[in-house]
Enzyme design. Structure first.
Site, short mmCIF file in Angstrom:
data_model
loop_
_atom_site.label_atom_id
_atom_site.label_comp_id
_atom_site.label_asym_id
_atom_site.label_seq_id
_atom_site.Cartn_x
_atom_site.Cartn_y
_atom_site.Cartn_z
CB CYS A 107 -3.46 20.18 61.11
SG CYS A 107 -1.88 21.03 60.99
CG HIS A 240 -6.39 22.20 59.05
ND1 HIS A 240 -6.13 23.03 60.11
CD2 HIS A 240 -5.20 21.95 58.45
CE1 HIS A 240 -4.82 23.27 60.15
NE2 HIS A 240 -4.24 22.64 59.15
CG ASN A 271 -1.98 25.66 59.48
OD1 ASN A 271 -2.36 25.22 60.56
ND2 ASN A 271 -1.63 24.89 58.47
C1 LIG Z 1 4.13 26.69 51.05
C2 LIG Z 1 3.47 27.03 49.72
C3 LIG Z 1 2.62 28.29 49.85
C4 LIG Z 1 4.57 27.27 48.70
O1 LIG Z 1 3.97 27.53 47.44
P1 LIG Z 1 4.50 26.78 46.15
O2 LIG Z 1 3.81 27.37 45.02
O3 LIG Z 1 4.38 25.31 46.38
O4 LIG Z 1 6.01 27.25 46.19
P2 LIG Z 1 7.30 26.47 45.71
O5 LIG Z 1 8.00 25.97 46.93
O6 LIG Z 1 7.00 25.50 44.59
O7 LIG Z 1 8.09 27.68 45.11
C5 LIG Z 1 7.56 28.42 43.99
C6 LIG Z 1 8.38 29.68 43.85
O8 LIG Z 1 8.09 30.57 44.94
C7 LIG Z 1 9.31 30.91 45.64
N1 LIG Z 1 9.01 30.99 47.05
C8 LIG Z 1 8.91 30.00 47.95
N2 LIG Z 1 8.61 30.50 49.16
C9 LIG Z 1 8.49 31.83 49.00
C10 LIG Z 1 8.18 32.88 49.87
N3 LIG Z 1 7.91 32.70 51.18
N4 LIG Z 1 8.13 34.14 49.36
C11 LIG Z 1 8.40 34.39 48.06
N5 LIG Z 1 8.71 33.42 47.18
C12 LIG Z 1 8.75 32.15 47.66
C13 LIG Z 1 10.27 29.78 45.31
O9 LIG Z 1 11.60 30.22 45.43
C14 LIG Z 1 9.90 29.44 43.90
O10 LIG Z 1 10.48 30.40 43.03
P3 LIG Z 1 10.99 29.94 41.56
O11 LIG Z 1 9.74 29.52 40.83
O12 LIG Z 1 11.58 31.21 41.03
O13 LIG Z 1 11.96 28.83 41.79
C15 LIG Z 1 2.58 25.88 49.22
O14 LIG Z 1 3.36 24.77 48.85
C16 LIG Z 1 1.57 25.44 50.21
O15 LIG Z 1 0.70 26.19 50.56
N6 LIG Z 1 1.67 24.17 50.68
C17 LIG Z 1 0.78 23.64 51.67
C18 LIG Z 1 1.17 24.22 52.98
C19 LIG Z 1 0.19 23.86 54.04
O16 LIG Z 1 -0.97 24.07 53.90
N7 LIG Z 1 0.69 23.33 55.14
C20 LIG Z 1 -0.07 23.01 56.24
C21 LIG Z 1 -0.60 21.66 56.13
S1 LIG Z 1 -1.44 21.23 57.57
#
Ligand SMILES: CC(C)(COP(=O)(O)OP(=O)(O)OC[C@H]1O[C@@H](n2cnc3c(N)ncnc32)[C@H](O)[C@@H]1OP(=O)(O)O)[C@@H](O)C(=O)NCCC(=O)NCCS
Length: 318
Positions: A107, A240, A271
């Protein structure tokens, strides 16, 4: 940057469509990422096709002919062959026999390409350099993976970098943290001996989020300092488009004032990795939030981990 061109695939993919393969909702996806829609390339539409479409527009916007190019750089992580690179084929399709190579910085690739192009022009190695960021993320994402399926999209953006009377690309602030190589990575690694499942993108979302939201503000500030530009004097901030919450946290940590528009192209593009910054610049220019010549701060970051940012003057667009 003399001119900008982009290519957005026709097919719009809604959160509802994504949720046919994962246990999630439109509401959850929007609240955690800001994303409403993304675009997926058509069957058979490649990184090369999308790069050429964006590059043709960038050449038009620049008033430069393909045979004037001295170098073509394609930043991508989704070209399907390690060899040959996409760039020589992009150059050939444009009608150019310029030096051509791909750049792998995920990215952050577009900002890396911009830094190289700027130094080539300043150093006299090249008069005109085409920098493309192009991705077909849909082919490396597992549609059943809740952690990645909703985030990524496809597209391409390109700029022509050339000589100008006033510096239009500031010094780059860049670096890497290879100790975190595994937080966004394709698994399995390409195995040249054994047959196996095709590599798909895996991401430790929380680790990536923390790193991006807390560390990239310092890099963006360094880019401002290197250019001698105060955040108050920016006309636009184009980070980004990883996740809208990351965009918002960076905006806050940099104290970007209210009057400075911030790119939020992720809402309808997802993204798009190396393509996200040129696509976001295009949207801001097209909808009048910014205009050619405006001073903008760019920062790219992602797998590697790799990052790069610089202050630029926004280009003309086609
Ligand atoms: C991916 C992302 C949105 C996940 O959000 P998060 O708050 O970290 O989610 P977690 O993995 O900690 O999970 C939190 C809860 O949401 C749930 N969950 C995860 N993915 C889910 C989805 N797609 N839909 C619904 N629920 C979801 C999990 O099961 C968890 O539930 P629980 O609390 O009951 O156990 C977040 O981590 C993120 O944006 N990360 C950066 C990603 C990014 O920008 N990548 C590109 C970099 S270049």
């Amino acid at each position: 940057m003399l001119g900008l061109g982009v290519y957005r695939p026709e097919r719009v993919v809604t959160n509802e469509e994504i949720c046919q393969h994962i246990d999630s909702t439109d509401e959850w996806i929007q609240s955690r990422s800001g994303i409403k829609n993304r675009r997926f390339a058509a069957e058979g539409e490649t990184v090369i096709d999308m790069s050429v479409a964006a590059a043709r527009k960038a050449l038009d916007a620049s008033g430069i002919e393909a045979d004037q190019l001295d170098c073509v750089i394609v930043a991508t992580l989704t070209h399907t062959q390690h060899t040959p690179a996409a760039a020589p084929r992009v150059a050939d399709r444009l009608g150019s026999s310029a030096a051509a190579f791909d750049l792998s910085a995920a990215c952050a690739g577009f900002c890396h390409g911009l830094a190289l192009a700027s130094d080539m022009v300043r150093g006299g190695t090249a008069a005109y350099v085409l920098v493309v960021g192009a991705e077909r993320m849909s082919q490396i994402v597992d549609p059943t993976d809740r952690g990645t399926a909703f985030i990524f999209g496809d597209g391409a953006g390109a700029v022509v970098v050339g000589r100008a009377d006033v510096a239009g690309i500031g010094p780059v602030a860049w670096g890497s943290d290879g100790s975190q190589h595994d937080v966004i990575a394709q698994h399995p690694e390409c195995d040249l001996v054994h047959e196996g499942p095709k590599p798909v993108l895996h991401m430790e979302g929380t680790a990536v989020f923390r790193w991006a939201a807390f560390s990239m503000g310092k890099v963006a500030q360094e880019a401002l300092d290197l250019a001698g530009v105060d955040v108050e004097n920016l006309d636009a901030f184009v980070p980004h488009q990883a996740n809208l919450r990351i965009v918002d946290m960076l905006t806050k940590s940099l104290n970007v004032p209210e009057h400075v528009p911030v790119a939020r192209d992720i809402i309808d593009s997802g993204n798009t990795s190396a393509a996200s910054i040129p696509l976001a610049m295009d949207t801001m220019l097209r909808n009048g939030e910014a205009k050619p010549g405006d001073t903008a701060l760019l920062i790219g970051f992602g797998a590697g981990l790799s990052y790069a940012g610089q202050v630029v003057a926004l280009p003309a667009f086609a």
